[in-house]
Design a protein around this motif. Structure first.
Motif, PDB file in Angstrom:
ATOM      1  N   GLN A  91     130.698 -17.395  51.747  1.00 52.23           N
ATOM      2  CA  GLN A  91     130.214 -18.764  52.129  1.00 52.23           C
ATOM      3  C   GLN A  91     131.287 -20.012  51.501  1.00 52.23           C
ATOM      4  OE1 GLN A  91     126.375 -19.098  50.503  1.00 52.23           O
ATOM      5  NE2 GLN A  91     125.608 -17.637  52.230  1.00 52.23           N
ATOM      6  N   ASP A  93     133.096 -21.980  52.713  1.00 52.23           N
ATOM      7  CA  ASP A  93     133.081 -23.209  53.388  1.00 52.23           C
ATOM      8  C   ASP A  93     132.073 -24.132  52.700  1.00 52.23           C
ATOM      9  OD1 ASP A  93     131.057 -21.426  54.093  1.00 52.23           O
ATOM     10  OD2 ASP A  93     130.985 -22.031  56.257  1.00 52.23           O
ATOM     11  N   ARG A  94     130.989 -23.733  52.315  1.00 50.10           N
ATOM     12  CA  ARG A  94     130.040 -24.788  51.698  1.00 50.10           C
ATOM     13  C   ARG A  94     130.101 -24.845  50.046  1.00 50.10           C
ATOM     14  NH1 ARG A  94     124.570 -23.580  50.047  1.00 50.10           N
ATOM     15  NH2 ARG A  94     124.236 -21.223  49.960  1.00 50.10           N
ATOM     16  N   LEU A 195     136.439 -17.080  58.949  1.00 53.91           N
ATOM     17  CA  LEU A 195     135.069 -16.388  59.222  1.00 53.91           C
ATOM     18  C   LEU A 195     135.448 -15.927  60.708  1.00 53.91           C
ATOM     19  CD1 LEU A 195     132.372 -16.381  57.980  1.00 53.91           C
ATOM     20  CD2 LEU A 195     131.783 -18.425  59.251  1.00 53.91           C
ATOM     21  N   LEU A 416     114.918 -27.569  51.558  1.00 57.16           N
ATOM     22  CA  LEU A 416     116.093 -26.434  52.356  1.00 57.16           C
ATOM     23  C   LEU A 416     116.207 -25.235  51.361  1.00 57.16           C
ATOM     24  CD1 LEU A 416     117.722 -29.310  52.946  1.00 57.16           C
ATOM     25  CD2 LEU A 416     118.658 -28.018  54.378  1.00 57.16           C
ATOM     26  N   LEU A 417     116.157 -24.262  51.950  1.00 54.13           N
ATOM     27  CA  LEU A 417     116.027 -22.799  51.205  1.00 54.13           C
ATOM     28  C   LEU A 417     117.102 -21.642  51.924  1.00 54.13           C
ATOM     29  CD1 LEU A 417     114.459 -21.656  48.776  1.00 54.13           C
ATOM     30  CD2 LEU A 417     113.057 -20.762  50.161  1.00 54.13           C
ATOM     31  N   GLU A 418     118.041 -21.215  51.016  1.00 49.64           N
ATOM     32  CA  GLU A 418     118.878 -20.146  51.483  1.00 49.64           C
ATOM     33  C   GLU A 418     117.980 -18.879  52.050  1.00 49.64           C
ATOM     34  OE1 GLU A 418     122.202 -18.811  49.516  1.00 49.64           O
ATOM     35  OE2 GLU A 418     122.646 -17.590  51.134  1.00 49.64           O
ATOM     36  N   VAL A 419     118.194 -18.608  53.426  1.00 47.43           N
ATOM     37  CA  VAL A 419     117.618 -17.194  53.586  1.00 47.43           C
ATOM     38  C   VAL A 419     118.651 -16.316  53.427  1.00 47.43           C
ATOM     39  CG1 VAL A 419     116.248 -16.082  55.502  1.00 47.43           C
ATOM     40  CG2 VAL A 419     116.121 -18.485  55.080  1.00 47.43           C
TER      41      VAL A 419
ATOM     42  N   PHE B  25     120.899 -36.234  52.157  1.00 45.91           N
ATOM     43  CA  PHE B  25     122.185 -36.165  52.608  1.00 45.91           C
ATOM     44  C   PHE B  25     122.735 -35.081  52.073  1.00 45.91           C
ATOM     45  CE2 PHE B  25     126.691 -36.476  53.144  1.00 45.91           C
ATOM     46  CZ  PHE B  25     126.926 -35.812  54.778  1.00 45.91           C
ATOM     47  N   ARG B  26     122.848 -35.146  50.666  1.00 43.01           N
ATOM     48  CA  ARG B  26     123.442 -34.153  49.858  1.00 43.01           C
ATOM     49  C   ARG B  26     123.081 -32.800  49.783  1.00 43.01           C
ATOM     50  NH1 ARG B  26     126.240 -37.251  45.483  1.00 43.01           N
ATOM     51  NH2 ARG B  26     125.751 -39.520  46.011  1.00 43.01           N
ATOM     52  N   ARG B  27     121.544 -32.894  50.118  1.00 43.52           N
ATOM     53  CA  ARG B  27     121.018 -31.462  50.169  1.00 43.52           C
ATOM     54  C   ARG B  27     121.319 -30.893  51.263  1.00 43.52           C
ATOM     55  NH1 ARG B  27     115.523 -30.766  47.492  1.00 43.52           N
ATOM     56  NH2 ARG B  27     115.557 -32.369  45.737  1.00 43.52           N
ATOM     57  N   VAL B  28     121.505 -31.509  52.172  1.00 42.00           N
ATOM     58  CA  VAL B  28     121.783 -30.912  53.645  1.00 42.00           C
ATOM     59  C   VAL B  28     123.298 -30.325  53.849  1.00 42.00           C
ATOM     60  CG1 VAL B  28     121.698 -31.197  56.153  1.00 42.00           C
ATOM     61  CG2 VAL B  28     119.936 -32.149  54.919  1.00 42.00           C
ATOM     62  N   ALA B  29     124.040 -31.428  53.298  1.00 40.90           N
ATOM     63  CA  ALA B  29     125.456 -31.253  53.415  1.00 40.90           C
ATOM     64  C   ALA B  29     125.683 -29.985  52.565  1.00 40.90           C
ATOM     65  CB  ALA B  29     126.110 -32.468  52.660  1.00 40.90           C
ATOM     66  N   ALA B  30     124.976 -29.629  51.293  1.00 34.85           N
ATOM     67  CA  ALA B  30     125.304 -28.598  50.535  1.00 34.85           C
ATOM     68  C   ALA B  30     125.232 -27.171  51.405  1.00 34.85           C
ATOM     69  CB  ALA B  30     124.437 -28.476  49.256  1.00 34.85           C
ATOM     70  N   PHE B  31     124.403 -27.388  52.495  1.00 32.18           N
ATOM     71  CA  PHE B  31     124.463 -26.052  53.228  1.00 32.18           C
ATOM     72  C   PHE B  31     125.350 -26.109  54.536  1.00 32.18           C
ATOM     73  CE2 PHE B  31     120.562 -25.863  50.776  1.00 32.18           C
ATOM     74  CZ  PHE B  31     120.361 -24.596  50.784  1.00 32.18           C
ATOM     75  N   ILE B  34     126.918 -31.198  58.292  1.00 31.17           N
ATOM     76  CA  ILE B  34     127.441 -32.432  57.974  1.00 31.17           C
ATOM     77  C   ILE B  34     128.182 -32.784  59.748  1.00 31.17           C
ATOM     78  CG2 ILE B  34     128.207 -32.566  55.964  1.00 31.17           C
ATOM     79  CD1 ILE B  34     131.173 -31.805  56.646  1.00 31.17           C
ATOM     80  N   GLU B  54     121.899 -21.303  61.002  1.00 30.01           N
ATOM     81  CA  GLU B  54     122.930 -20.606  60.614  1.00 30.01           C
ATOM     82  C   GLU B  54     124.276 -21.536  60.693  1.00 30.01           C
ATOM     83  OE1 GLU B  54     122.760 -16.072  61.699  1.00 30.01           O
ATOM     84  OE2 GLU B  54     124.432 -17.030  62.807  1.00 30.01           O
ATOM     85  N   VAL B  55     124.734 -21.873  59.869  1.00 33.69           N
ATOM     86  CA  VAL B  55     126.098 -22.516  59.597  1.00 33.69           C
ATOM     87  C   VAL B  55     127.122 -21.673  58.903  1.00 33.69           C
ATOM     88  CG1 VAL B  55     127.215 -24.610  59.068  1.00 33.69           C
ATOM     89  CG2 VAL B  55     125.031 -24.773  59.502  1.00 33.69           C
ATOM     90  N   GLY B  56     128.086 -21.199  59.521  1.00 29.38           N
ATOM     91  CA  GLY B  56     129.205 -20.302  59.024  1.00 29.38           C
ATOM     92  C   GLY B  56     128.452 -19.050  59.069  1.00 29.38           C
ATOM     93  N   THR B  58     126.202 -18.897  56.486  1.00 29.07           N
ATOM     94  CA  THR B  58     124.883 -19.335  55.605  1.00 29.07           C
ATOM     95  C   THR B  58     123.786 -19.439  56.525  1.00 29.07           C
ATOM     96  OG1 THR B  58     126.591 -20.462  54.140  1.00 29.07           O
ATOM     97  CG2 THR B  58     124.162 -21.100  53.905  1.00 29.07           C
ATOM     98  N   ARG B  59     122.829 -18.645  56.111  1.00 31.89           N
ATOM     99  CA  ARG B  59     121.276 -18.941  56.595  1.00 31.89           C
ATOM    100  C   ARG B  59     120.534 -19.674  55.849  1.00 31.89           C
ATOM    101  NH1 ARG B  59     119.957 -13.552  58.744  1.00 31.89           N
ATOM    102  NH2 ARG B  59     122.113 -13.789  59.805  1.00 31.89           N
ATOM    103  N   PHE B  60     119.790 -20.738  56.458  1.00 33.14           N
ATOM    104  CA  PHE B  60     119.106 -21.397  55.776  1.00 33.14           C
ATOM    105  C   PHE B  60     117.642 -21.847  56.531  1.00 33.14           C
ATOM    106  CE2 PHE B  60     120.219 -25.505  56.775  1.00 33.14           C
ATOM    107  CZ  PHE B  60     121.520 -25.375  57.327  1.00 33.14           C
ATOM    108  N   LEU B  61     116.694 -22.181  55.757  1.00 32.42           N
ATOM    109  CA  LEU B  61     115.349 -23.000  56.527  1.00 32.42           C
ATOM    110  C   LEU B  61     115.375 -24.146  56.100  1.00 32.42           C
ATOM    111  CD1 LEU B  61     112.885 -23.214  54.550  1.00 32.42           C
ATOM    112  CD2 LEU B  61     112.677 -20.626  54.825  1.00 32.42           C
TER     113      LEU B  61
END
Lengths: 589, 76
Positions: A91, A93-94, A195, A416-419, B25-31, B34, B54-56, B58-61
């Protein structure tokens, strides 16, 4: 001594790296000058002693979360010789933006790209040499779980520790803002980290098709929780029994003989006061240990995020998040580990709100009391229904509490929570963690509970004239509060005993009525009418579960005011519900 | 253009704009979310529960309330 900081995003295997590097030598302690607890350990690197400090996982050095503030405070107040930055290689990228922020702060860094195995499975390509050049710091690719790439990591760390440079404070004013860091990271990764356009479908997707299914997910979640719950008690309770038996044996075989020459009152203080306190605390150890192992499994395997996904819709309405639900359920076994377990929630307000409702989960110690009372007050046909009603009561009280306090402890909507992909938890990692947690809890609880037990002993033994003890006086003094809810004066001290631990409540009642525990049922029926016995039971269910829980809340909230609120609120609610019940029954009669 | 909470599950999209506070925004951008980033909305929890994105790799809710503040379009 040199000092290294371990930094990284949450869920990057940072603590696995920490455990691999340090083993059992780690200790949890308050960071000087700050009210935060950090884990640190000493290890030998490059011929020098190095203190490695594990900082909380953060997304962004400029962010507003509690953990982000902690990391900034620590980096500003303490000089570090180096930062070990753990990133998930799959990961980048982030995750690289955080690395760029740390590098900009001027602390020498070693970048550790972890989870090499997962990146490989996803088909990610990475040119380590180019990245190393572009970042200008050592970069190593490892899999902490499999100890892959370890020699290269150790070499980089040894070289860093051997360098003659002096420790420096982070210059946080030089750290780029989130968006800048993201743009810089993109440029650094261009053509050196790729990726694949389509990610290969793995195990995780197949399992999630079941575990996150729209209508099968929840039943499977409850099944998982039931298994977890049962395992905790199937394994923990016999261990608890063993420890209890061992302690009792020690008391009768050794302690009583040693203390025999002492005056009776001192003997009583030491045996019924101090020793009772010590054994109460120690019997918690096995259940805590088992709980932490199982909790680590749920968390490290990635299932906790799925549980949050399934229960979040309901919990969000209560101002909580899905992870709180898991803890609330665990509280039905024992509140103490559930309170400690709220640590998975990194947001303080969410944690506080969750900690406020957990004590209402009807734990196994209170269940003993309920089962006993239900058995003597109701017919065998009625008893199970009464039990069910009391379980419902505990849920309703918890929901009501969340509803009352949700505005005060409003969580952030930006939840937000990583899955993460499913991962096999490492056995060694879990053991190290469980041992550290149990030790940290015992250190705190021992003094706290000891004080409580000794206090109860003093109250029930200090004479107050007329052949009475302080306990009798207490009952009389408390009469204006106890009479409206129908609790007899002599039971005031039983409530005090129950405050220490519900496990010793029935024993306390037997002492009050001067009967052996086997004859307690008959004695209670003789002394109490139905309505006041039920009122006592309801009060017992709702007010403070035990001193250990209070100690856990104090430790986790680090706030006396919050601990007082938690205790005060539960006593108030207990009184109000008992009052409504007792007066209601009288009106109906 | 539509808000993320109305986006069809199982589809791929691109973020247009985020109408968020600096903190959110920071929280969202961290996943990785953007403007301009590609995502895949993999699933939505029932009863108005969270979405899984799913971004790249990374999967998140994230919650629907937050998703409603993010404007997206379907990727071609």
């Amino acid at each position: 001594m040199k000092r290294f900081a371990l930094l990284g995003l949450p869920n990057t295997g940072k603590s696995t790296v920490f455990n691999r590097l340090t083993g059992m030598s780690q200790r949890v302690g308050n960071w000087p000058g700050l009210t935060v607890e950090l884990t640190s350990a000493r290890l030998l690197l490059g011929g020098k002693m190095v203190e490695l400090v594990d900082l909380p996982g953060v997304n962004d050095l400029t962010g507003y979360s509690d953990d982000e503030a902690v990391v900034r405070d620590v980096l500003m107040s303490t000089a570090f010789d180096a930062a070990i930055l753990v990133l998930n290689a799959a990961q980048l990228d982030r995750q690289l933006p955080l690395a760029l922020q740390v590098l900009a702060s001027g602390i020498p860094a070693v970048v550790v790209l972890n989870m090499a195995d997962e990146a490989r499975l996803l088909g990610i390509t990475l040119d380590l040499d180019v990245l190393r050049q572009r970042l200008g710091v050592p970069v190593v690719l490892v899999s902490a779980k499999r100890m892959e790439g370890w020699p290269a990591l150790m070499e980089a760390l040894n070289r860093q520790a051997a360098s003659a440079a002096t420790a420096s404070h982070a210059q946080l004013d030089r750290v780029p803002e989130t968006q800048d860091a993201i743009m810089q990271a993109r440029a650094k990764l261009a053509a050196c980290w790729n990726l694949p356009a389509v990610l290969p479908e793995g195990m995780t997707e197949k399992v999630d098709a079941w575990l996150m299914h729209s209508w099968l997910g929840l039943p499977l979640f409850f099944a998982c929780m039931a298994v977890l719950f049962n395992l905790t008690y199937q394994i923990g309770t016999p261990l608890q029994g063993l420890v209890g038996d061992g302690l009792d044996w020690f008391k009768t075989a050794a302690l009583q003989q040693w203390l025999a020459p002492l005056p009776a009152i001192v003997q009583s203080l030491l045996l019924e006061g101090v020793w009772q306190g010590v054994s109460t605390v120690l019997t918690f150890a096995p259940i805590l240990f088992v709980f932490f192992i199982l909790m680590a499994m749920v968390e490290d395997s990635g299932y906790l995020a799925r549980a949050a996904y399934l229960t979040d819709a309901f919990m969000a309405k209560l101002g909580l998040d899905g992870r709180g639900f898991v803890m609330q359920l665990m509280g039905f076994g024992c509140n103490v580990p559930a309170i400690l377990g709220t640590r998975v929630m990194r947001e303080r307000k969410q944690r506080l709100l969750t900690m406020l409702i957990i004590p209402f989960s009807l734990c196994s110690a209170r269940l003993q009391v309920v089962v006993f009372f239900a058995g003597i007050l109701f017919t065998p046909q009625q008893a199970p229904w009464v039990l069910l009603l009391l379980y419902l009561l505990s849920f309703v009280v918890a929901i009501f509490t969340a509803w009352v306090f949700k505005h005060r402890y409003r969580g952030n909507e930006a939840f937000l929570l990583e899955v993460p992909p499913y991962r096999l938890p490492g056995m060694r990692h879990m053991l190290i963690r469980a041992v550290a947690e149990v030790r940290a809890f015992l250190e705190l609880a021992s003094s706290f509970i000891l004080m409580g037990v000794v206090l109860v002993w003093l109250v029930s033994h200090i004479p107050a004239g007329d052949n009475k003890t302080l306990a009798d006086v207490l009952g009389t003094v408390m009469a204006p509060v106890l009479d409206p809810i129908g609790i007899k004066h002599e039971l005031a001290v039983a409530l005090l005993v129950g405050f220490v631990a519900k496990e010793i409540l029935l024993g306390g009642l037997a002492v009050i009525y001067g009967v052996p525990e086997a004859g307690l049922g008959a004695a209670l029926l003789h002394h109490l009418d139905w309505a006041s016995a039920m009122s006592f039971l309801i009060f017992t269910l709702v007010y403070v579960p035990c001193l250990s829980t209070v100690a856990a809340i104090r430790r986790e909230s680090k706030s006396r005011a919050f601990t007082a609120l938690s205790v005060g609120w539960s006593v108030l609610l207990a009184w109000l519900i008992s009052f409504a019940f007792y007066q209601g029954v009288h009106l109906l009669r | 253009m539509l808000s993320l909470d109305k986006f069809p599950p199982g589809c791929k999209g691109v973020v247009d704009s985020l109408d968020l506070s600096d903190e959110a925004f920071r929280r969202v951008a961290a996943f990785g979310l953007i403007p301009g980033s590609h995502f895949n909305l993999t699933r939505c929890a029932p009863f108005g529960g969270p979405l899984v994105l799913e971004v790249g790799s990374t999967r998140f809710l994230l919650r629907r309330s937050l998703a409603s503040l993010i404007q997206v379009r379907v990727a071609e």
